[in-house]
Design a protein around this motif. Structure first.
Motif, PDB file in Angstrom:
ATOM      1  N   PRO A   1      -4.622   6.194   1.282  1.00 58.12           N
ATOM      2  CA  PRO A   1      -5.290   6.375  -0.021  1.00 58.12           C
ATOM      3  C   PRO A   1      -5.285   7.812  -0.522  1.00 58.12           C
ATOM      4  N   GLN A   2      -5.559   8.780   0.366  1.00 51.38           N
ATOM      5  CA  GLN A   2      -5.621  10.169  -0.085  1.00 51.38           C
ATOM      6  C   GLN A   2      -4.249  10.704  -0.457  1.00 51.38           C
TER       7      GLN A   2
ATOM      8  N   GLU B   1      -3.203   9.070  -3.795  1.00 49.56           N
ATOM      9  CA  GLU B   1      -3.922   9.605  -4.958  1.00 49.56           C
ATOM     10  C   GLU B   1      -3.393  10.987  -5.329  1.00 49.56           C
TER      11      GLU B   1
ATOM     12  N   LEU C   1      -3.517  -0.568  -0.311  1.00 49.07           N
ATOM     13  CA  LEU C   1      -4.070   0.636   0.273  1.00 49.07           C
ATOM     14  C   LEU C   1      -4.627   0.342   1.664  1.00 49.07           C
TER      15      LEU C   1
ATOM     16  N   ALA D   1      -8.213  -1.373   2.562  1.00 47.01           N
ATOM     17  CA  ALA D   1      -8.719  -2.197   1.456  1.00 47.01           C
ATOM     18  C   ALA D   1      -8.507  -3.670   1.775  1.00 47.01           C
TER      19      ALA D   1
END
Length: 328
Positions: free
Chosen positions: A248-249, A252, A275, A278
């Motif tokens: 995720p990081q 993003e 992700l 999730a």
């Protein structure tokens, strides 16, 4: 955004297309025909030809003209956000009755800034939702226009549905070639051949191109079967897929950089994100440098990312490599 709130918003359709493609004929039909819909048509005053003169009030201020079929017509002489707010207030006071808005963009415009209004303007987003972008392409002049006018290519790239007009003026082979080219440029848009003077209103509204939960249109079947052509169009598309999750990081950070660098050339992008950590699908939808996401239900079958990018001269291999670097 909950589905109930989304459904409560007034839907908006953007109609675009190059000069002479047939937009005005289409809008005149909407305003005249007894189609049982209550539609507010907003016409951009910079268009090459306006709605029939008797339908317009020539004034320096915005004017709203009521039609005998329940529709209303107004012109943009200023900020789109302001006229949408004026319409909403008139609706709340009972001075204007409509349940749909159709906006015509000028024939030489990139529809991106109009679409962005529904993402960036909080006042507009609280009452309206963008349903889709309709692009009208002239079968008689479409090939030449696409060759010479980058704005026309952008209009095709933005489209959720493409209406091909004037097919009666050319032979079937030319129509087929044009549609193959359009499909290559924007494989996610449905293409229909339409006589603008007899076009059913339901072909224009309720497209659901910007419905965050409309995930089934991410990868149309013809992505792998598009026609090949010999034109060097700037507008193109590609599909990114992976059954590995994104960190995720990392995703993003990379995606923000991607949008900052290529945002002006990213016409549309949409898809499903997988992700790490999730337990449900995340739907991504974006226009230029403005994007939004929404969690949408648990996974059905094996989780996977599917993202469609449509843009101008996008560095496909570099973008794929960058996305791959975000995978776990």
């Amino acid at each position: 955004m909950s589905d109930a709130f989304f459904d409560s918003l007034i839907p908006v359709t953007i109609v675009t297309g190059f000069l002479g493609a047939g937009k005005t004929t289409l809008l005149n039909r909407i305003l005249h025909e007894d189609h049982k819909h209550r539609i507010a048509v907003i016409e951009n005053e910079f268009g090459e030809a306006g709605i029939d003169d008797e339908l317009l009030v020539h004034s320096e201020a915005e004017q709203i003209v009521s039609m005998n079929n329940g529709c209303i017509c107004c012109t943009i002489r200023g900020d789109l956000s302001r006229i949408l707010t004026d319409l909403r207030r008139k609706k709340e006071r009972g001075e204007a009755k409509f349940d749909w808005v159709v906006i015509e963009t000028t024939g030489i415009a990139d529809p991106g800034p109009v679409a962005q209004t529904f993402f960036m303007d909080d006042v507009v987003a609280a009452y309206y939702r963008l349903d889709g972008v309709i692009t009208v392409v002239d079968a008689l002049n479409g090939e030449a226009t696409l060759d010479k006018q980058p704005e026309a290519q952008s209009q095709v790239g933005f489209a959720d549905r493409i209406l091909v007009s004037k097919t009666d003026l050319v032979d079937a082979a030319k129509v087929k070639d044009l549609e193959g080219r359009l499909r290559q440029m924007n494989p996610h848009a449905e293409i229909r051949e339409v006589n603008m003077g007899n076009c059913p209103v339901d072909v224009v509204i309720n497209i659901k191109g910007f419905n965050m939960s409309d995930v089934l249109n991410v990868a149309p079947d013809f992505l792998t079967g598009a026609h090949h052509h010999h034109h060097s169009d700037e507008i193109g598309s590609f599909l990114y897929q992976s059954d590995r999750p994104f960190d995720p990081q990392r995703f993003e950070h990379y995606f923000m950089s991607l949008v900052n660098v290529y945002g002006p050339d990213l016409l549309r992008y949409k898809g499903i994100l997988y992700l790490q950590g999730a337990d449900r699908r995340l739907v991504l939808q974006g226009v230029h440098m403005v994007a939004g996401t929404q969690a949408f239900g648990p996974w059905e079958g094996k989780p996977a990312t599917q993202l469609v990018f449509i843009g101008r001269n996008l560095p496909k291999e570099a973008l794929i490599k960058g996305l791959d670097a975000c995978l776990c």
